[in-house]
Design a protein around this motif. Structure first.
Motif, PDB file in Angstrom:
ATOM      1  N   PHE A  14       1.627  -0.654   1.489  1.00  0.00           N
ATOM      2  CA  PHE A  14       1.375   0.611   2.163  1.00  0.00           C
ATOM      3  C   PHE A  14       2.257   0.755   3.409  1.00  0.00           C
ATOM      4  O   PHE A  14       2.735   1.849   3.721  1.00  0.00           O
ATOM      5  CB  PHE A  14      -0.101   0.718   2.547  1.00  0.00           C
ATOM      6  CG  PHE A  14      -0.938   1.410   1.503  1.00  0.00           C
ATOM      7  CD1 PHE A  14      -1.461   2.668   1.730  1.00  0.00           C
ATOM      8  CD2 PHE A  14      -1.183   0.797   0.282  1.00  0.00           C
ATOM      9  CE1 PHE A  14      -2.222   3.314   0.765  1.00  0.00           C
ATOM     10  CE2 PHE A  14      -1.943   1.427  -0.693  1.00  0.00           C
ATOM     11  CZ  PHE A  14      -2.459   2.685  -0.452  1.00  0.00           C
ATOM     12  N   GLU A  15       2.470  -0.332   4.113  1.00  0.00           N
ATOM     13  CA  GLU A  15       3.285  -0.282   5.325  1.00  0.00           C
ATOM     14  C   GLU A  15       4.743   0.025   5.006  1.00  0.00           C
ATOM     15  O   GLU A  15       5.426   0.713   5.775  1.00  0.00           O
ATOM     16  CB  GLU A  15       3.189  -1.615   6.066  1.00  0.00           C
ATOM     17  CG  GLU A  15       1.822  -1.872   6.695  1.00  0.00           C
ATOM     18  CD  GLU A  15       1.706  -3.281   7.251  1.00  0.00           C
ATOM     19  OE1 GLU A  15       2.709  -4.032   7.181  1.00  0.00           O
ATOM     20  OE2 GLU A  15       0.620  -3.649   7.729  1.00  0.00           O
TER      21      GLU A  15
ATOM     22  N   SER B 219       5.929   1.652   2.267  1.00  0.00           N
ATOM     23  CA  SER B 219       6.155   2.795   1.395  1.00  0.00           C
ATOM     24  C   SER B 219       5.876   4.117   2.108  1.00  0.00           C
ATOM     25  O   SER B 219       5.174   4.150   3.123  1.00  0.00           O
ATOM     26  CB  SER B 219       5.271   2.687   0.142  1.00  0.00           C
ATOM     27  OG  SER B 219       5.518   1.475  -0.549  1.00  0.00           O
ATOM     28  N   GLU B 220       6.400   5.188   1.548  1.00  0.00           N
ATOM     29  CA  GLU B 220       6.230   6.528   2.120  1.00  0.00           C
ATOM     30  C   GLU B 220       4.813   7.042   1.896  1.00  0.00           C
ATOM     31  O   GLU B 220       4.309   7.020   0.764  1.00  0.00           O
ATOM     32  CB  GLU B 220       7.226   7.482   1.468  1.00  0.00           C
ATOM     33  CG  GLU B 220       7.095   8.930   1.905  1.00  0.00           C
ATOM     34  CD  GLU B 220       7.956   9.860   1.083  1.00  0.00           C
ATOM     35  OE1 GLU B 220       7.836  11.097   1.276  1.00  0.00           O
ATOM     36  OE2 GLU B 220       8.743   9.370   0.243  1.00  0.00           O
ATOM     37  N   GLU B 221       4.177   7.525   2.958  1.00  0.00           N
ATOM     38  CA  GLU B 221       2.834   8.054   2.836  1.00  0.00           C
ATOM     39  C   GLU B 221       2.862   9.350   2.026  1.00  0.00           C
ATOM     40  O   GLU B 221       3.706  10.210   2.232  1.00  0.00           O
ATOM     41  CB  GLU B 221       2.232   8.309   4.212  1.00  0.00           C
ATOM     42  CG  GLU B 221       0.769   8.731   4.173  1.00  0.00           C
ATOM     43  CD  GLU B 221       0.184   8.912   5.561  1.00  0.00           C
ATOM     44  OE1 GLU B 221      -1.022   9.170   5.664  1.00  0.00           O
ATOM     45  OE2 GLU B 221       0.956   8.790   6.551  1.00  0.00           O
TER      46      GLU B 221
ATOM     47  N   GLU C 186      -3.195  13.121  -0.126  1.00  0.00           N
ATOM     48  CA  GLU C 186      -4.324  12.769   0.742  1.00  0.00           C
ATOM     49  C   GLU C 186      -5.069  14.020   1.203  1.00  0.00           C
ATOM     50  O   GLU C 186      -6.298  14.000   1.357  1.00  0.00           O
ATOM     51  CB  GLU C 186      -3.829  11.973   1.948  1.00  0.00           C
ATOM     52  CG  GLU C 186      -3.282  10.605   1.598  1.00  0.00           C
ATOM     53  CD  GLU C 186      -2.691   9.881   2.796  1.00  0.00           C
ATOM     54  OE1 GLU C 186      -2.338   8.708   2.665  1.00  0.00           O
ATOM     55  OE2 GLU C 186      -2.575  10.523   3.867  1.00  0.00           O
TER      56      GLU C 186
ATOM     57  N   LYS D 103      -6.236   7.226   0.652  1.00  0.00           N
ATOM     58  CA  LYS D 103      -4.924   6.986   1.244  1.00  0.00           C
ATOM     59  C   LYS D 103      -3.965   6.707   0.095  1.00  0.00           C
ATOM     60  O   LYS D 103      -4.264   5.909  -0.791  1.00  0.00           O
ATOM     61  CB  LYS D 103      -4.941   5.791   2.201  1.00  0.00           C
ATOM     62  CG  LYS D 103      -5.789   5.996   3.453  1.00  0.00           C
ATOM     63  CD  LYS D 103      -5.120   6.962   4.420  1.00  0.00           C
ATOM     64  CE  LYS D 103      -5.898   7.066   5.719  1.00  0.00           C
ATOM     65  NZ  LYS D 103      -5.290   8.034   6.661  1.00  0.00           N
ATOM     66  N   TRP D 104      -2.784   7.373   0.107  1.00  0.00           N
ATOM     67  CA  TRP D 104      -1.825   7.226  -0.982  1.00  0.00           C
ATOM     68  C   TRP D 104      -0.427   6.979  -0.430  1.00  0.00           C
ATOM     69  O   TRP D 104      -0.078   7.458   0.648  1.00  0.00           O
ATOM     70  CB  TRP D 104      -1.798   8.489  -1.853  1.00  0.00           C
ATOM     71  CG  TRP D 104      -3.066   8.734  -2.606  1.00  0.00           C
ATOM     72  CD1 TRP D 104      -4.155   9.435  -2.172  1.00  0.00           C
ATOM     73  CD2 TRP D 104      -3.384   8.271  -3.919  1.00  0.00           C
ATOM     74  NE1 TRP D 104      -5.135   9.442  -3.137  1.00  0.00           N
ATOM     75  CE2 TRP D 104      -4.686   8.740  -4.223  1.00  0.00           C
ATOM     76  CE3 TRP D 104      -2.707   7.514  -4.877  1.00  0.00           C
ATOM     77  CZ2 TRP D 104      -5.313   8.471  -5.439  1.00  0.00           C
ATOM     78  CZ3 TRP D 104      -3.327   7.248  -6.095  1.00  0.00           C
ATOM     79  CH2 TRP D 104      -4.615   7.720  -6.369  1.00  0.00           C
ATOM     80  N   VAL D 105       0.378   6.255  -1.196  1.00  0.00           N
ATOM     81  CA  VAL D 105       1.785   6.052  -0.860  1.00  0.00           C
ATOM     82  C   VAL D 105       2.624   6.210  -2.119  1.00  0.00           C
ATOM     83  O   VAL D 105       2.132   6.056  -3.248  1.00  0.00           O
ATOM     84  CB  VAL D 105       2.051   4.652  -0.248  1.00  0.00           C
ATOM     85  CG1 VAL D 105       1.440   4.540   1.133  1.00  0.00           C
ATOM     86  CG2 VAL D 105       1.547   3.543  -1.166  1.00  0.00           C
ATOM     87  N   LYS D 106       3.904   6.555  -1.904  1.00  0.00           N
ATOM     88  CA  LYS D 106       4.881   6.596  -2.981  1.00  0.00           C
ATOM     89  C   LYS D 106       5.683   5.299  -2.938  1.00  0.00           C
ATOM     90  O   LYS D 106       6.336   4.999  -1.944  1.00  0.00           O
ATOM     91  CB  LYS D 106       5.818   7.789  -2.816  1.00  0.00           C
ATOM     92  CG  LYS D 106       5.176   9.142  -3.056  1.00  0.00           C
ATOM     93  CD  LYS D 106       6.222  10.248  -2.939  1.00  0.00           C
ATOM     94  CE  LYS D 106       5.637  11.611  -3.270  1.00  0.00           C
ATOM     95  NZ  LYS D 106       6.665  12.674  -3.165  1.00  0.00           N
TER      96      LYS D 106
ATOM     97  N   ILE E 115       2.819   6.063  -7.667  1.00  0.00           N
ATOM     98  CA  ILE E 115       1.956   6.195  -6.495  1.00  0.00           C
ATOM     99  C   ILE E 115       0.838   5.158  -6.548  1.00  0.00           C
ATOM    100  O   ILE E 115       0.421   4.731  -7.631  1.00  0.00           O
ATOM    101  CB  ILE E 115       1.354   7.608  -6.375  1.00  0.00           C
ATOM    102  CG1 ILE E 115       0.500   7.965  -7.604  1.00  0.00           C
ATOM    103  CG2 ILE E 115       2.451   8.639  -6.156  1.00  0.00           C
ATOM    104  CD1 ILE E 115      -0.254   9.276  -7.472  1.00  0.00           C
TER     105      ILE E 115
END
Length: 271
Positions: free
Chosen positions: A175-176, A178-180, A185, A192-195, A207
């Motif tokens: 998560f840190e 990757s792009e939020e 969201e 909480k999601w990331v790409k 994702i």
């Protein structure tokens, strides 16, 4: 005394996932501790250290299994699989193990004189592994590099009560880096999601999400992008995934086929 920690991975629904860890420690004897989640009971652990193969049959508690045997040098290449003799549920190996890990299942088959009962899905699994490759950036891929990190991971494993507690450091790291995914969201509360960058013929990312229940992670989500709902997910994902369009007012807009994993057990949630 020498210690090695093997990350026990599995290919689930075309994704590489970590099922747990196998910790090995050699002094005058070889001591082992296995902690894996979502693995059938009575599975067999096959461990190859150098030229020596060890077989531990009928493990009733794969999430907390301890063994002790005669000394084997951990400086040798090491590989381990969990299997029922036909299907490989999880595997792990050291970097210097250059052979195909699936060859270890032959030990089980030869011992039971059941070479004709080889897993019909094994070739498909091998094909998937070839496509993913050793360096693919997927959730919970190889993350143990140094002795200090091995020690930290063992401590986490010892204290973990759930699947998510075991993999939380790796998930947080992902998560840190990757792009939020703010847009998603905003559409789905308590998530909480990331790409995550992932290059394939179909896309350049997937994702990953955390789904919360009262500030506690209840599920992990994984999504494969698609231009519209008519682009079906892989066949073996169908019963585990649901269509999530980014435009709530247009069911056939760009979106994701999303599957979910129970944060407590690590099991895939059947839709």
């Amino acid at each position: 005394m020498l210690r090695k920690v093997l990350v026990m991975n599995s290919i689930v629904d075309d994704k590489l996932q970590t099922k747990g860890l196998l910790s090995l420690e050699s002094s005058s004897t070889l001591n082992g501790k296995l902690r894996v989640f979502d693995i059938p009971k009575d599975s067999n652990l096959i461990l190859q250290i150098g030229e020596n193969k060890l077989v531990f049959n009928g493990i009733e508690q794969p999430d907390n299994y301890v063994f002790n045997t005669v000394f084997h040098s951990l400086e040798n290449p090491i590989c381990a699989i969990l299997t029922d003799g036909k299907k490989i549920f999880a595997y792990g190996k050291t970097e210097n193990f250059k052979e195909d890990y699936t060859t270890l299942i032959k030990v089980e088959n030869e011992e039971n004189h059941s070479n004709n009962n080889a897993n019909p899905n094994l070739k498909e699994s091998l094909h998937i592994q070839d496509q993913l490759g050793e360096e693919v950036v997927m959730p919970y891929n190889a993350f143990i590099q140094t002795t200090n990190r091995e020690e930290n991971q063992e401590e986490i494993m010892s204290n973990a009560q759930t699947f998510f507690e075991m993999v939380e450091p790796q998930v947080n790291q992902l998560f840190e880096k990757s792009e939020e995914f703010v847009e998603l969201e905003q559409k789905i509360d308590n998530t909480k999601w990331v790409k995550v960058p992932y290059v394939s013929e179909e896309s350049d990312h997937y994702i990953m999400g955390k789904i919360y229940d009262n500030d506690k992670v209840a599920f992990l989500g994984y999504g494969i992008p698609a231009e519209n709902k008519n682009i079906a997910p892989p066949t073996n994902l169908e019963k585990f995934c649901q269509w999530l369009p980014l435009d709530a007012n247009n069911e056939n807009s760009f979106g994701y086929w999303v599957m979910y994993q129970d944060a407590t057990t690590g099991q895939n949630v059947e839709i």
